[in-house]
Scaffold this motif. Sequence first.
Motif, mmCIF file in Angstrom:
data_model
loop_
_atom_site.group_PDB
_atom_site.id
_atom_site.type_symbol
_atom_site.label_atom_id
_atom_site.label_comp_id
_atom_site.label_asym_id
_atom_site.label_seq_id
_atom_site.Cartn_x
_atom_site.Cartn_y
_atom_site.Cartn_z
ATOM 1 N N ARG A 6 17.530 4.620 -9.712
ATOM 2 C CA ARG A 6 16.120 4.413 -10.037
ATOM 3 C C ARG A 6 15.679 2.979 -9.814
ATOM 4 O O ARG A 6 14.551 2.722 -9.457
ATOM 5 N N ASP A 7 16.553 2.035 -10.068
ATOM 6 C CA ASP A 7 16.168 0.630 -10.032
ATOM 7 C C ASP A 7 16.786 -0.074 -8.840
ATOM 8 O O ASP A 7 17.848 0.298 -8.352
ATOM 9 N N ALA A 8 16.127 -1.105 -8.410
ATOM 10 C CA ALA A 8 16.630 -1.921 -7.315
ATOM 11 C C ALA A 8 17.681 -2.898 -7.841
ATOM 12 O O ALA A 8 17.822 -3.105 -9.043
ATOM 13 N N TRP A 9 18.426 -3.488 -6.943
ATOM 14 C CA TRP A 9 19.392 -4.523 -7.314
ATOM 15 C C TRP A 9 18.643 -5.710 -7.905
ATOM 16 O O TRP A 9 17.551 -6.073 -7.440
ATOM 17 N N HIS A 10 19.215 -6.332 -8.934
ATOM 18 C CA HIS A 10 18.620 -7.534 -9.514
ATOM 19 C C HIS A 10 19.711 -8.460 -10.025
ATOM 20 O O HIS A 10 20.811 -8.027 -10.335
ATOM 21 N N GLU A 19 26.730 -20.414 -6.547
ATOM 22 C CA GLU A 19 27.498 -19.516 -5.695
ATOM 23 C C GLU A 19 28.113 -18.342 -6.443
ATOM 24 O O GLU A 19 28.618 -17.419 -5.821
ATOM 25 N N ASN A 20 28.118 -18.345 -7.753
ATOM 26 C CA ASN A 20 28.829 -17.325 -8.522
ATOM 27 C C ASN A 20 27.888 -16.321 -9.169
ATOM 28 O O ASN A 20 27.917 -16.114 -10.366
ATOM 29 N N CYS A 21 27.081 -15.664 -8.362
ATOM 30 C CA CYS A 21 26.110 -14.716 -8.890
ATOM 31 C C CYS A 21 26.507 -13.294 -8.524
ATOM 32 O O CYS A 21 27.093 -13.047 -7.478
ATOM 33 N N VAL A 22 26.160 -12.380 -9.391
ATOM 34 C CA VAL A 22 26.319 -10.963 -9.096
ATOM 35 C C VAL A 22 24.974 -10.285 -9.276
ATOM 36 O O VAL A 22 24.092 -10.805 -9.948
ATOM 37 N N VAL A 33 27.673 -2.982 -9.554
ATOM 38 C CA VAL A 33 27.697 -4.441 -9.546
ATOM 39 C C VAL A 33 28.220 -4.899 -8.191
ATOM 40 O O VAL A 33 29.190 -4.340 -7.675
ATOM 41 N N ARG A 34 27.575 -5.912 -7.609
ATOM 42 C CA ARG A 34 28.039 -6.448 -6.328
ATOM 43 C C ARG A 34 27.906 -7.963 -6.313
ATOM 44 O O ARG A 34 27.135 -8.556 -7.069
ATOM 45 N N ASP A 35 28.637 -8.582 -5.423
ATOM 46 C CA ASP A 35 28.614 -10.023 -5.220
ATOM 47 C C ASP A 35 27.380 -10.377 -4.393
ATOM 48 O O ASP A 35 27.185 -9.844 -3.304
ATOM 49 N N ARG A 39 27.126 -9.057 -0.092
ATOM 50 C CA ARG A 39 26.525 -7.757 -0.382
ATOM 51 C C ARG A 39 27.093 -6.627 0.467
ATOM 52 O O ARG A 39 27.162 -5.483 0.021
ATOM 53 N N ASP A 40 27.483 -6.925 1.696
ATOM 54 C CA ASP A 40 27.947 -5.886 2.606
ATOM 55 C C ASP A 40 29.377 -5.436 2.351
ATOM 56 O O ASP A 40 29.843 -4.486 2.979
ATOM 57 N N THR A 41 30.085 -6.080 1.427
ATOM 58 C CA THR A 41 31.479 -5.708 1.178
ATOM 59 C C THR A 41 31.619 -4.582 0.165
ATOM 60 O O THR A 41 32.729 -4.156 -0.134
ATOM 61 N N GLY A 42 30.525 -4.091 -0.355
ATOM 62 C CA GLY A 42 30.566 -2.970 -1.277
ATOM 63 C C GLY A 42 30.201 -3.369 -2.696
ATOM 64 O O GLY A 42 29.741 -4.483 -2.944
ATOM 65 N N HIS A 43 30.425 -2.446 -3.612
ATOM 66 C CA HIS A 43 30.082 -2.687 -5.013
ATOM 67 C C HIS A 43 31.033 -1.921 -5.920
ATOM 68 O O HIS A 43 31.732 -1.018 -5.468
ATOM 69 N N LEU A 44 31.060 -2.305 -7.168
ATOM 70 C CA LEU A 44 31.823 -1.606 -8.195
ATOM 71 C C LEU A 44 30.860 -0.720 -8.965
ATOM 72 O O LEU A 44 29.778 -1.160 -9.339
ATOM 73 N N SER A 45 31.258 0.501 -9.202
ATOM 74 C CA SER A 45 30.447 1.421 -9.990
ATOM 75 C C SER A 45 31.159 1.710 -11.300
ATOM 76 O O SER A 45 32.383 1.834 -11.327
ATOM 77 N N MET A 46 30.398 1.787 -12.368
ATOM 78 C CA MET A 46 30.994 2.135 -13.650
ATOM 79 C C MET A 46 30.083 3.092 -14.398
ATOM 80 O O MET A 46 28.866 3.001 -14.298
ATOM 81 N N PRO A 47 30.696 4.017 -15.146
ATOM 82 C CA PRO A 47 29.886 4.952 -15.929
ATOM 83 C C PRO A 47 29.154 4.231 -17.057
ATOM 84 O O PRO A 47 29.509 3.120 -17.449
ATOM 85 N N ALA A 48 28.155 4.898 -17.590
ATOM 86 C CA ALA A 48 27.298 4.302 -18.621
ATOM 87 C C ALA A 48 28.089 3.816 -19.832
ATOM 88 O O ALA A 48 27.795 2.753 -20.376
ATOM 89 N N THR A 49 29.112 4.544 -20.249
ATOM 90 C CA THR A 49 29.887 4.125 -21.429
ATOM 91 C C THR A 49 30.641 2.825 -21.169
ATOM 92 O O THR A 49 30.694 1.954 -22.038
#
Length: 63
Positions: A6-10, A19-22, A33-35, A39-49
Amino acid sequence: MATEHRDAWHKNSYSSAGENCVEVREHAAGADVRDTQNRDTGHLSMPATEWAAFLLAVKAAAL
């Protein structure tokens, strides 16, 4: 089954121009969550809990 995002990356409001932003993309199933610098190297996904537990730990200064 794909998760609808639903939401865009922020960036966190505490992130500076350094230099150390996610970036985070929150959605009903959890968060991604991504670096910002890689940005093109992928992202980590985690469940809501797990996302909620992570945020609580950060707020408690445990991380």
